[in-house]
Scaffold this motif. Structure first.
Motif, PDB file in Angstrom:
ATOM      1  N   GLU A 139      -2.470  -7.218 -10.595  1.00  0.00           N
ATOM      2  CA  GLU A 139      -2.189  -6.058 -11.443  1.00  0.00           C
ATOM      3  C   GLU A 139      -2.534  -4.745 -10.748  1.00  0.00           C
ATOM      4  N   LEU A 140      -3.458  -4.796  -9.833  1.00  0.00           N
ATOM      5  CA  LEU A 140      -3.888  -3.601  -9.115  1.00  0.00           C
ATOM      6  C   LEU A 140      -2.845  -3.127  -8.091  1.00  0.00           C
ATOM      7  N   VAL A 141      -2.083  -4.043  -7.545  1.00  0.00           N
ATOM      8  CA  VAL A 141      -1.131  -3.725  -6.475  1.00  0.00           C
ATOM      9  C   VAL A 141      -0.171  -2.602  -6.846  1.00  0.00           C
ATOM     10  N   PRO A 142       0.533  -2.665  -7.977  1.00  0.00           N
ATOM     11  CA  PRO A 142       1.446  -1.558  -8.300  1.00  0.00           C
ATOM     12  C   PRO A 142       0.726  -0.221  -8.471  1.00  0.00           C
ATOM     13  N   LEU A 143      -0.517  -0.270  -8.930  1.00  0.00           N
ATOM     14  CA  LEU A 143      -1.282   0.968  -9.089  1.00  0.00           C
ATOM     15  C   LEU A 143      -1.568   1.599  -7.732  1.00  0.00           C
ATOM     16  N   LEU A 144      -1.993   0.778  -6.771  1.00  0.00           N
ATOM     17  CA  LEU A 144      -2.251   1.291  -5.418  1.00  0.00           C
ATOM     18  C   LEU A 144      -0.977   1.845  -4.794  1.00  0.00           C
ATOM     19  N   ARG A 145       0.119   1.117  -4.991  1.00  0.00           N
ATOM     20  CA  ARG A 145       1.403   1.576  -4.438  1.00  0.00           C
ATOM     21  C   ARG A 145       1.831   2.899  -5.058  1.00  0.00           C
ATOM     22  N   SER A 146       1.697   3.024  -6.375  1.00  0.00           N
ATOM     23  CA  SER A 146       2.131   4.260  -7.032  1.00  0.00           C
ATOM     24  C   SER A 146       1.299   5.453  -6.583  1.00  0.00           C
ATOM     25  N   LEU A 147       0.060   5.215  -6.204  1.00  0.00           N
ATOM     26  CA  LEU A 147      -0.796   6.286  -5.706  1.00  0.00           C
ATOM     27  C   LEU A 147      -0.560   6.570  -4.222  1.00  0.00           C
ATOM     28  N   GLY A 148       0.115   5.651  -3.560  1.00  0.00           N
ATOM     29  CA  GLY A 148       0.315   5.803  -2.116  1.00  0.00           C
ATOM     30  C   GLY A 148      -0.947   5.528  -1.325  1.00  0.00           C
ATOM     31  N   ARG A 149      -1.877   4.762  -1.890  1.00  0.00           N
ATOM     32  CA  ARG A 149      -3.131   4.454  -1.196  1.00  0.00           C
ATOM     33  C   ARG A 149      -2.868   3.470  -0.068  1.00  0.00           C
ATOM     34  N   PRO A 150      -3.316   3.775   1.152  1.00  0.00           N
ATOM     35  CA  PRO A 150      -3.236   2.783   2.226  1.00  0.00           C
ATOM     36  C   PRO A 150      -4.065   1.569   1.804  1.00  0.00           C
ATOM     37  N   ALA A 151      -3.530   0.372   2.008  1.00  0.00           N
ATOM     38  CA  ALA A 151      -4.234  -0.813   1.513  1.00  0.00           C
ATOM     39  C   ALA A 151      -4.105  -1.987   2.465  1.00  0.00           C
ATOM     40  N   ALA A 152      -5.135  -2.808   2.455  1.00  0.00           N
ATOM     41  CA  ALA A 152      -5.137  -4.081   3.180  1.00  0.00           C
ATOM     42  C   ALA A 152      -5.759  -5.113   2.264  1.00  0.00           C
ATOM     43  N   THR A 153      -5.288  -6.329   2.365  1.00  0.00           N
ATOM     44  CA  THR A 153      -5.827  -7.431   1.578  1.00  0.00           C
ATOM     45  C   THR A 153      -6.403  -8.475   2.506  1.00  0.00           C
ATOM     46  N   VAL A 154      -7.686  -8.773   2.316  1.00  0.00           N
ATOM     47  CA  VAL A 154      -8.327  -9.892   2.999  1.00  0.00           C
ATOM     48  C   VAL A 154      -8.159 -11.066   2.048  1.00  0.00           C
ATOM     49  N   SER A 155      -7.270 -11.987   2.428  1.00  0.00           N
ATOM     50  CA  SER A 155      -6.922 -13.071   1.514  1.00  0.00           C
ATOM     51  C   SER A 155      -6.261 -14.213   2.274  1.00  0.00           C
ATOM     52  N   ASP A 156      -6.173 -15.327   1.603  1.00  0.00           N
ATOM     53  CA  ASP A 156      -5.423 -16.443   2.168  1.00  0.00           C
ATOM     54  C   ASP A 156      -3.952 -16.349   1.768  1.00  0.00           C
ATOM     55  N   ARG A 157      -3.599 -15.323   0.980  1.00  0.00           N
ATOM     56  CA  ARG A 157      -2.215 -15.050   0.585  1.00  0.00           C
ATOM     57  C   ARG A 157      -1.940 -13.555   0.713  1.00  0.00           C
ATOM     58  N   PRO A 158      -0.741 -13.174   1.120  1.00  0.00           N
ATOM     59  CA  PRO A 158      -0.403 -11.749   1.129  1.00  0.00           C
ATOM     60  C   PRO A 158      -0.416 -11.202  -0.303  1.00  0.00           C
ATOM     61  N   LEU A 159      -0.830  -9.961  -0.432  1.00  0.00           N
ATOM     62  CA  LEU A 159      -0.840  -9.350  -1.757  1.00  0.00           C
ATOM     63  C   LEU A 159      -0.372  -7.899  -1.694  1.00  0.00           C
ATOM     64  N   THR A 160      -1.057  -7.079  -0.927  1.00  0.00           N
ATOM     65  CA  THR A 160      -0.664  -5.670  -0.838  1.00  0.00           C
ATOM     66  C   THR A 160      -0.939  -5.128   0.546  1.00  0.00           C
ATOM     67  N   GLY A 161      -0.164  -4.156   0.948  1.00  0.00           N
ATOM     68  CA  GLY A 161      -0.399  -3.513   2.240  1.00  0.00           C
ATOM     69  C   GLY A 161      -0.427  -4.507   3.372  1.00  0.00           C
ATOM     70  N   VAL A 162      -1.383  -4.339   4.243  1.00  0.00           N
ATOM     71  CA  VAL A 162      -1.552  -5.219   5.393  1.00  0.00           C
ATOM     72  C   VAL A 162      -2.276  -6.481   4.942  1.00  0.00           C
ATOM     73  N   HIS A 163      -1.740  -7.639   5.304  1.00  0.00           N
ATOM     74  CA  HIS A 163      -2.389  -8.903   4.960  1.00  0.00           C
ATOM     75  C   HIS A 163      -3.293  -9.331   6.112  1.00  0.00           C
ATOM     76  N   VAL A 164      -4.606  -9.367   5.859  1.00  0.00           N
ATOM     77  CA  VAL A 164      -5.587  -9.837   6.838  1.00  0.00           C
ATOM     78  C   VAL A 164      -5.929 -11.274   6.450  1.00  0.00           C
ATOM     79  N   PRO A 165      -5.421 -12.248   7.195  1.00  0.00           N
ATOM     80  CA  PRO A 165      -5.608 -13.647   6.810  1.00  0.00           C
ATOM     81  C   PRO A 165      -6.962 -14.211   7.247  1.00  0.00           C
TER      82      PRO A 165
END
Length: 178
Positions: free
Chosen positions: A90-116
């Motif tokens: 749910e946070l992803v569209p909010l970050l995108r609408s704000l234009g916030r640079p983002a990275a996700t540390v996750s085992d799945r891509p979610l937003t911005g740069v995916h750091v696996p």
């Protein structure tokens, strides 16, 4: 952890190049990942001197979401399938609408740069794997900014040379607490 180094290092190197000039970074996580967010913020502050803060994902939408400076990068730590995953989505569209640079540390891509990171680790233990990409990011930012850990023990931070501000600290337990 070694597998995670191989997966995360090239992505983190590119991310650090993009974010090296930022003076702030925000780290988000919930559940066990909340501790990961705190660790990431502490490491980037200590290593690169970048002002960093950590926050629970839920609290972010009530607080820092409203900050006027939408250029502050966000590192979101969110294991796929974890209890916090749906709120992170749910946070992803909010970050995108704000234009916030983002990275996700996750085992799945979610937003911005995916750091696996390595998969197959129970959510409770994943913070042990999260520290790898978070520490790598702090190290890369430190290198790119020409910094040294703990501000290098120079100038106003001379008293912290060789970790002396913590190594020689005396812990005293008052007898009333024994």
């Amino acid at each position: 952890m070694e597998e995670t180094v191989g997966l995360a290092a090239p992505v983190v190197a590119r991310l650090a190049e993009e974010w090296a000039d930022h003076e702030q970074i925000q780290y988000l996580g919930s559940g066990p990942s909340r501790g990961s967010a705190g660790y990431g913020a502490a490491k980037v502050l200590e290593a690169a001197g970048i002002a960093a803060r950590d926050q629970d994902v839920e609290e972010f939408v009530h607080l820092e979401y409203f900050t006027a400076d939408t250029s502050v990068p966000v590192v979101l730590t969110a294991p796929g399938g974890g209890a916090e995953w749906s709120r992170a989505e749910e946070l992803v569209p909010l970050l995108r609408s704000l234009g916030r640079p983002a990275a996700t540390v996750s085992d799945r891509p979610l937003t911005g740069v995916h750091v696996p990171y390595s998969t197959g680790v129970r959510e409770l233990w994943q913070p042990l794997v999260h520290i790898v990409p978070l520490a790598l990011l702090a190290d890369e930012l430190m290198r790119l900014r020409g910094e040294r850990p703990g501000r290098g023990g120079r100038a106003n931070w001379a008293d912290s040379a060789d970790g002396s501000t913590t190594r020689s600290s005396r812990i005293t337990i008052p007898s009333a607490h024994i």
